[in-house]
Design a protein around this motif. Structure first.
Motif, PDB file in Angstrom:
ATOM      1  N   UNK A 147       0.825  -1.213   0.000  1.00 51.12           N
ATOM      2  CA  UNK A 147       0.000   0.000   0.000  1.00 51.12           C
ATOM      3  C   UNK A 147       0.856   1.258   0.000  1.00 51.12           C
ATOM      4  N   UNK A 148       1.864   1.318   0.854  1.00 51.01           N
ATOM      5  CA  UNK A 148       2.698   2.532   0.897  1.00 51.01           C
ATOM      6  C   UNK A 148       3.434   2.719  -0.422  1.00 51.01           C
ATOM      7  N   UNK A 149       3.950   1.635  -0.980  1.00 51.34           N
ATOM      8  CA  UNK A 149       4.665   1.752  -2.247  1.00 51.34           C
ATOM      9  C   UNK A 149       3.719   2.194  -3.358  1.00 51.34           C
ATOM     10  N   UNK A 150       2.517   1.626  -3.403  1.00 52.66           N
ATOM     11  CA  UNK A 150       1.554   1.991  -4.443  1.00 52.66           C
ATOM     12  C   UNK A 150       1.136   3.452  -4.337  1.00 52.66           C
ATOM     13  N   UNK A 151       1.128   3.976  -3.122  1.00 48.05           N
ATOM     14  CA  UNK A 151       0.729   5.369  -2.907  1.00 48.05           C
ATOM     15  C   UNK A 151       1.800   6.365  -3.353  1.00 48.05           C
ATOM     16  N   UNK A 152       3.063   5.946  -3.369  1.00 46.50           N
ATOM     17  CA  UNK A 152       4.134   6.928  -3.548  1.00 46.50           C
ATOM     18  C   UNK A 152       5.164   6.584  -4.619  1.00 46.50           C
ATOM     19  N   UNK A 153       5.035   5.439  -5.268  1.00 41.94           N
ATOM     20  CA  UNK A 153       5.987   5.032  -6.298  1.00 41.94           C
ATOM     21  C   UNK A 153       5.212   4.714  -7.573  1.00 41.94           C
ATOM     22  N   UNK A 161       0.120  -6.446  -8.356  1.00 40.78           N
ATOM     23  CA  UNK A 161      -0.970  -5.651  -7.804  1.00 40.78           C
ATOM     24  C   UNK A 161      -1.348  -6.179  -6.422  1.00 40.78           C
ATOM     25  N   UNK A 162      -2.083  -5.373  -5.682  1.00 41.82           N
ATOM     26  CA  UNK A 162      -2.594  -5.823  -4.387  1.00 41.82           C
ATOM     27  C   UNK A 162      -3.557  -6.992  -4.578  1.00 41.82           C
ATOM     28  N   UNK A 163      -4.311  -6.977  -5.678  1.00 43.56           N
ATOM     29  CA  UNK A 163      -5.252  -8.058  -5.949  1.00 43.56           C
ATOM     30  C   UNK A 163      -4.510  -9.378  -6.173  1.00 43.56           C
ATOM     31  N   UNK A 164      -3.361  -9.298  -6.830  1.00 41.61           N
ATOM     32  CA  UNK A 164      -2.561 -10.510  -7.042  1.00 41.61           C
ATOM     33  C   UNK A 164      -2.071 -11.065  -5.697  1.00 41.61           C
ATOM     34  N   UNK A 200       7.890 -12.144  -4.373  1.00 39.58           N
ATOM     35  CA  UNK A 200       7.255 -10.821  -4.428  1.00 39.58           C
ATOM     36  C   UNK A 200       7.600  -9.991  -3.195  1.00 39.58           C
ATOM     37  N   UNK A 201       7.633 -10.615  -2.034  1.00 41.28           N
ATOM     38  CA  UNK A 201       8.015  -9.884  -0.818  1.00 41.28           C
ATOM     39  C   UNK A 201       9.440  -9.372  -0.932  1.00 41.28           C
ATOM     40  N   UNK A 202      10.322 -10.185  -1.499  1.00 39.18           N
ATOM     41  CA  UNK A 202      11.703  -9.758  -1.691  1.00 39.18           C
ATOM     42  C   UNK A 202      11.774  -8.567  -2.646  1.00 39.18           C
ATOM     43  N   UNK A 203      11.002  -8.621  -3.721  1.00 35.38           N
ATOM     44  CA  UNK A 203      10.993  -7.518  -4.692  1.00 35.38           C
ATOM     45  C   UNK A 203      10.408  -6.247  -4.079  1.00 35.38           C
ATOM     46  N   UNK A 204       9.344  -6.390  -3.298  1.00 34.21           N
ATOM     47  CA  UNK A 204       8.747  -5.217  -2.657  1.00 34.21           C
ATOM     48  C   UNK A 204       9.708  -4.597  -1.655  1.00 34.21           C
ATOM     49  N   UNK A 211      13.874   3.183  -3.079  1.00 36.48           N
ATOM     50  CA  UNK A 211      13.175   4.460  -3.130  1.00 36.48           C
ATOM     51  C   UNK A 211      13.139   5.175  -1.779  1.00 36.48           C
ATOM     52  N   UNK A 212      14.004   4.758  -0.865  1.00 31.91           N
ATOM     53  CA  UNK A 212      14.051   5.399   0.458  1.00 31.91           C
ATOM     54  C   UNK A 212      14.193   6.920   0.373  1.00 31.91           C
ATOM     55  N   UNK A 213      15.115   7.473  -0.428  1.00 31.03           N
ATOM     56  CA  UNK A 213      15.250   8.947  -0.440  1.00 31.03           C
ATOM     57  C   UNK A 213      13.957   9.670  -0.795  1.00 31.03           C
ATOM     58  N   UNK A 214      13.189   9.086  -1.708  1.00 32.46           N
ATOM     59  CA  UNK A 214      11.911   9.688  -2.086  1.00 32.46           C
ATOM     60  C   UNK A 214      10.853   9.469  -1.014  1.00 32.46           C
ATOM     61  N   UNK A 215      10.783   8.256  -0.504  1.00 33.84           N
ATOM     62  CA  UNK A 215       9.707   7.916   0.430  1.00 33.84           C
ATOM     63  C   UNK A 215       9.790   8.695   1.735  1.00 33.84           C
ATOM     64  N   UNK A 216      11.000   8.984   2.218  1.00 37.38           N
ATOM     65  CA  UNK A 216      11.102   9.725   3.485  1.00 37.38           C
ATOM     66  C   UNK A 216      10.762  11.197   3.309  1.00 37.38           C
ATOM     67  N   UNK A 217      10.610  11.658   2.058  1.00 37.56           N
ATOM     68  CA  UNK A 217      10.179  13.046   1.838  1.00 37.56           C
ATOM     69  C   UNK A 217       8.682  13.155   1.602  1.00 37.56           C
ATOM     70  N   UNK A 218       8.069  12.077   1.084  1.00 38.74           N
ATOM     71  CA  UNK A 218       6.631  12.151   0.768  1.00 38.74           C
ATOM     72  C   UNK A 218       5.763  11.478   1.820  1.00 38.74           C
ATOM     73  N   UNK A 219       6.327  10.603   2.624  1.00 44.31           N
ATOM     74  CA  UNK A 219       5.588   9.970   3.729  1.00 44.31           C
ATOM     75  C   UNK A 219       6.234  10.415   5.036  1.00 44.31           C
TER      76      UNK A 219
END
Length: 400
Positions: A147-153, A161-164, A200-204, A211-219
């Motif tokens: 969910x957090x990744x889908x919201x900001x990446x 997808x979350x459905x998958x 998939x968990x490893x990839x997520x 994307x840590x540098x981006x995520x700590x600025x938008x979340x």
């Protein structure tokens, strides 16, 4: 010898604890030799209050589900939910029924009332989402991470997808069937769906890192740290379920080791906040390997404390707790030739002793290891004394 020990015994206070170390440790681990009694938890609460007031501590973490613990943390920091809800839903292993844990949560919430966010107390569980009879489904952790990744990446970077994820996860009860603890064939952990979920968990998790540098600025920083916890929990649970399906003789050793690895990962993340008070069983916090008998086999693995100590070094400190008596469980006055027997001569109900000073006071003859008539109480091993920083001794522990 009794006088020598008396001379080095101190009250269990923040100042006496800090006096054991050349500089304040980033992580102070306080062990207990059994579960299910409130006396050591009340002593822990009192020490934490003094550490908060006198030493600037702002975080406490206990041997409870790390994901469920987020509910407790949200309550003590914001007031969300009721105390009854938090105690029922925010703890694992039955710890929510403890009056001492309830008092801790109540006090932390009262302390935080009206304080700015940087000065608020924080609560965390550091155990995996595990119980003795089963492991949780990775659903909550995986979907929260996604969910957090889908919201900001960019969604094109997401591996699924979350459905998958939802379809692969299926019904939670196929993950949590308690029969799988004793029967590997019942486990869902080596199914095709579970194998795909591990990838998939490893990839997520890798995307989260990238994307840590981006995520700590938008979340918010809190949201980002919470998502890191979800990533650790999801990966840890999928590994745990995989090994639950193992049929080799090393299955149980692998499982208990994985649990402490999950604990260590959570503790190292919390150490970045510093300073942190940790409370759990001595066996999880000691620097030595842990061992137990299960399924007719002797299991050995590296404890969470040993793993954390390997990373933090002198910034990790361990105080082991020992009891004199616990008469309601048949644990009577300890024999004089044991470590607990020597400590039982002290007059105080509870005291703190530096381990190196205690070893000197005991002299060249090492005390015997005490035998316990109660399987739930683990006496201290005198052979571990040189890898313990201090001992908290509680003389007589009543039934709560």
């Amino acid at each position: 010898m009794a006088d020598d020990i008396k001379d080095i015994a101190h009250a269990v206070e923040a100042a006496s604890v800090m006096g054991l170390f050349p500089s304040p440790p980033r992580m102070l681990a306080l062990g207990e030799p059994t579960h299910g009694v409130d006396a050591p938890l009340r002593l822990r609460n009192a020490l934490f209050r003094r550490l908060v007031e006198q030493e600037g501590y702002r975080t406490i973490t206990i041997e409870s589900d790390c994901v469920a613990g987020l509910l407790v943390d949200h309550h003590v920091t914001t007031g969300a939910g009721t105390l009854d809800e938090v105690m029922e839903q925010g703890f694992s292993h039955g710890l929510g029924a403890s009056a001492a844990n309830r008092e801790l949560v109540r006090w932390m919430r009262a302390f935080n009332e009206g304080r700015p966010a940087p000065d608020r107390l924080r609560f965390a569980g550091f155990d995996g989402p595990l119980e003795m009879a089963h492991a949780a489904s990775p659903r909550e952790s995986l979907l929260s991470l996604h969910r957090l990744l889908a919201d900001h990446v960019d969604t094109g970077l997401l591996p699924c997808t979350a459905e998958r994820l939802d379809r692969l996860l299926g019904a939670d009860d196929r993950w949590t069937d308690p029969a799988a603890m004793l029967d590997p064939s019942v486990s869902f952990g080596r199914s095709a769906e579970a194998g795909e979920l591990r990838l998939l968990a490893d990839d997520l998790g890798a995307l989260l890192d990238a994307w840590t540098p981006h995520l700590i600025t938008v979340a918010s920083r809190e949201a980002f740290e919470r998502t890191l916890l979800y990533a650790r929990a999801a990966t840890g649970l999928l590994h745990y379920h995989f090994w639950m399906a193992d049929t080799s003789p090393h299955r149980l050793s692998r499982l208990v080791g994985l649990r402490d690895q999950m604990m260590a990962g959570n503790l190292l993340a919390l150490a970045e906040r510093g300073p942190v008070l940790v409370h759990a069983h001595n066996s999880h916090l000691q620097r030595d390997p842990s061992s137990m008998r299960m399924g007719g086999r002797r299991l050995e693995w590296w404890s969470a404390g040993a793993l954390v100590n390997a990373r933090l070094g002198e910034e990790y400190a361990f105080l082991a707790t020992a009891f004199g008596t616990m008469r309601h469980q048949g644990v009577d006055v300890p024999p004089p030739g044991t470590l607990e027997g020597a400590l039982y001569t002290l007059p105080a109900d509870a005291c703190l002793l530096g381990a190196s000073e205690l070893a000197g006071a005991l002299g060249a003859t090492a005390p015997e290891r005490r035998a316990s008539p109660y399987f739930g109480y683990a006496p201290l091993d005198p052979a571990h004394l040189d890898r313990i920083d201090g001992i908290v001794f509680m003389k007589d522990v009543p039934e709560d």
